[in-house]
Design an enzyme around this catalytic site. Structure first.
Site, PDB file in Angstrom:
ATOM      1  N   ASP A 119      66.896  73.700  64.472  1.00 52.50           N
ATOM      2  CA  ASP A 119      68.329  74.337  64.356  1.00 52.50           C
ATOM      3  C   ASP A 119      68.321  74.815  62.777  1.00 52.50           C
ATOM      4  OD1 ASP A 119      68.469  71.623  64.050  1.00 52.50           O
ATOM      5  OD2 ASP A 119      70.422  72.234  63.587  1.00 52.50           O
ATOM      6  N   ARG A 136      79.152  83.223  54.290  1.00 50.53           N
ATOM      7  CA  ARG A 136      78.320  83.530  54.446  1.00 50.53           C
ATOM      8  C   ARG A 136      77.480  84.628  54.869  1.00 50.53           C
ATOM      9  NH1 ARG A 136      74.647  78.622  56.704  1.00 50.53           N
ATOM     10  NH2 ARG A 136      74.697  78.705  58.835  1.00 50.53           N
ATOM     11  N   GLY A 164      74.895  73.972  68.485  1.00 49.92           N
ATOM     12  CA  GLY A 164      75.425  75.641  68.356  1.00 49.92           C
ATOM     13  C   GLY A 164      77.072  75.440  67.079  1.00 49.92           C
TER      14      GLY A 164
END
EC number: 2.7.7.-
Length: 492
Positions: free
Chosen positions: A253, A177, A91
């Site tokens: 991920d 981002r 996460g």
């Protein structure tokens, strides 16, 4: 720009409307003395993202101190295979997704702050980012965009005015981002590993609706979705290989559903050509070496396939058979794209005789450890008669001369004019890449001396990577032995 205009930004936060098991709602943790360093005004213009007028307001916005009205900050949960080992919960441990900004044309952009503070996924981390990794991601992600590689983008960089502690005290920073989404293979793995296939289905439906809505009409939308993700990843990895890019941490991920490059921690660009090149300090066994990137991408996609099996078919055997067939299709599709990308680097059409030419060239480059980027860039000059810059890169110059003769025979067979071949070469062989030693020099100047001019100069040069820029010739050159970067570090 006044506060009233800023307050009506067109956010439409569809991910925040998913069930709460997909994220934690959390605001960025304020920083003490934010200072704006870089704002990508060109990207903001493309997005139609309204920027405040003053540096102080920009710093408050992009540090997370004053998130824009309409944002709904959250941290996304996901799992991931890291170097082949499954971690059931990762996460966003230092990132906060402000929300989804929507342009007038309906294009949707995730806006995320990295280094924005702790979340429930921080795993004992401080939720902050040192300045160095922020500079690296800003430089490299924008260079990748200019090089024509699908990628997340850099919107802003802010110094936090606070120190972060790693092996030593370092200046902190926040990076903004922009991505078409932050859905990863690891997001699917999080729910599948908990046997929460309702969550997997919700996520798959959401991803299809957001990225590939035409697949809703397919006979089997979930099989079609798997196939589409395989396709976009095959294209992406082929483009990485064309420019000698080594991601360094191709965990599930860090593999996006959108086919964008994400997470530039220990990334690097190859100097001397060697397919076994590894830069990441934590990649002890070369799992993510340059030449292994295609097979690792396929391995990651097999992980996605495993998550989707119950959606592809209720019969497990039939689901596995269909998913296997789709994932096996990655190899041929990648090879087709890779061959086309590499043929473009030598200015020829992707026809069978060119395969041997390419293999021979790469072998000669490997034997000499010739610089990957410069060798290809200088081919065009050699073809037009100036062989010296190319020959200087090789130990056995007779071999490269012989290769040039074979190349010329194949060019004639394909009936391509030299000038046309060189135009193709120059469009696909960059003169300028974010060379590892140049990125490190920019980081050192900023971290040690608060000097951002080298960073700004490098970004400016990399804005036009395929153009000759004689005034910046030194930025084309490989590192001297004393400048060479042998290892890269995630650093965050």
């Amino acid at each position: 720009m006044d506060a009233e205009i800023i307050s009506v930004m067109p956010f439409d936060n569809s991910y925040a409307r998913l069930d709460k098991k997909f994220y934690q709602r959390i605001n960025p943790t304020p920083v003490k003395h934010p200072r704006i360093i870089l704002v990508n005004r060109e990207l903001a213009g493309e997005m139609e993202f309204p920027l405040p007028e003053t540096d102080a307001e920009l710093a408050e916005l992009f540090s997370g101190n004053k998130p824009p009205q309409g944002s709904e900050p959250l941290a996304q949960v996901y799992a991931g295979h890291q170097f082949g080992n499954f971690v059931p919960q990762l996460g966003d441990g230092r990132a906060v997704l402000l929300g989804e900004f929507v342009s007038s044309s309906g294009k949707r952009y995730d806006i995320q702050l990295k280094g924005a503070g702790q979340t429930m996924y921080s795993r004992n981390g401080d939720g902050r980012s040192p300045l160095g990794p922020v500079i690296r991601e800003y430089i490299v992600s924008e260079a990748m965009f200019r090089l024509g590689i699908p990628t997340t983008r850099a919107l802003a960089m802010v110094c936090s005015g606070e120190e972060v502690f790693r092996e030593q005290a370092l200046p902190g920073a926040v990076f903004t981002r922009v991505a078409s989404s932050h859905i990863r293979i690891g997001t699917f793995e999080y729910f599948a590993s908990r046997n929460d296939y309702e969550g997997v289905k919700t996520l798959a439906d959401y991803a299809i609706d957001r990225h590939y809505p035409h697949l809703k009409e397919a006979g089997n939308p979930y099989a079609a979705f798997l196939g589409k993700v395989c396709s976009v990843q095959a294209r992406l990895i082929a483009k990485w290989m064309r420019i000698g890019f080594i991601h360094g941490v191709m965990n599930t991920d860090n593999t996006t559903i959108s086919g964008e490059t994400i997470d530039y921690g220990p990334c690097a660009f190859m100097d001397g050509y060697d397919p076994a090149t590894v830069f990441s300090s934590i990649d002890h066994y070369g799992r993510y070496a340059y030449a292994r990137q295609p097979s690792i991408a396929q391995w990651n996609l097999a992980g996605l396939a495993g998550c989707l099996l119950p959606l592809i078919h209720k019969d497990t055997g039939q689901a596995k058979s269909r998913a296997e067939e789709i994932v096996q299709g990655f190899g041929p599709e990648f090879r087709t794209h890779y061959f086309a990308e590499m043929c473009s680097k030598i200015g020829l059409k992707p026809e069978e005789p060119v395969q041997e030419l390419l293999n021979d060239l790469l072998q000669i480059m490997h034997e000499s450890k010739a610089d990957f980027t410069l060798s290809f860039r200088m081919l065009g000059k050699a073809v037009l008669g100036n062989e010296t810059p190319l020959l200087k890169l090789f130990n056995e110059r007779d071999k490269i001369r012989e290769w040039l003769e074979k190349w010329d025979e194949e060019r004639e067979r394909q009936n391509i004019k030299k000038e046309d071949a060189v135009r193709t070469m120059d469009r696909n062989n960059p003169a300028f890449i974010p060379r590892n030693h140049r990125v490190e020099q920019a980081i050192s100047a900023a971290v040690e001396n608060d000097d951002f001019e080298p960073t700004k100069k490098l970004i400016k040069i990399l804005h036009h990577p395929y153009d000759d820029q004689p005034e910046y010739d030194e930025y084309m050159q490989p590192p001297e032995p004393t400048e060479r970067v042998y290892q890269t570090f995630c650093g965050t």
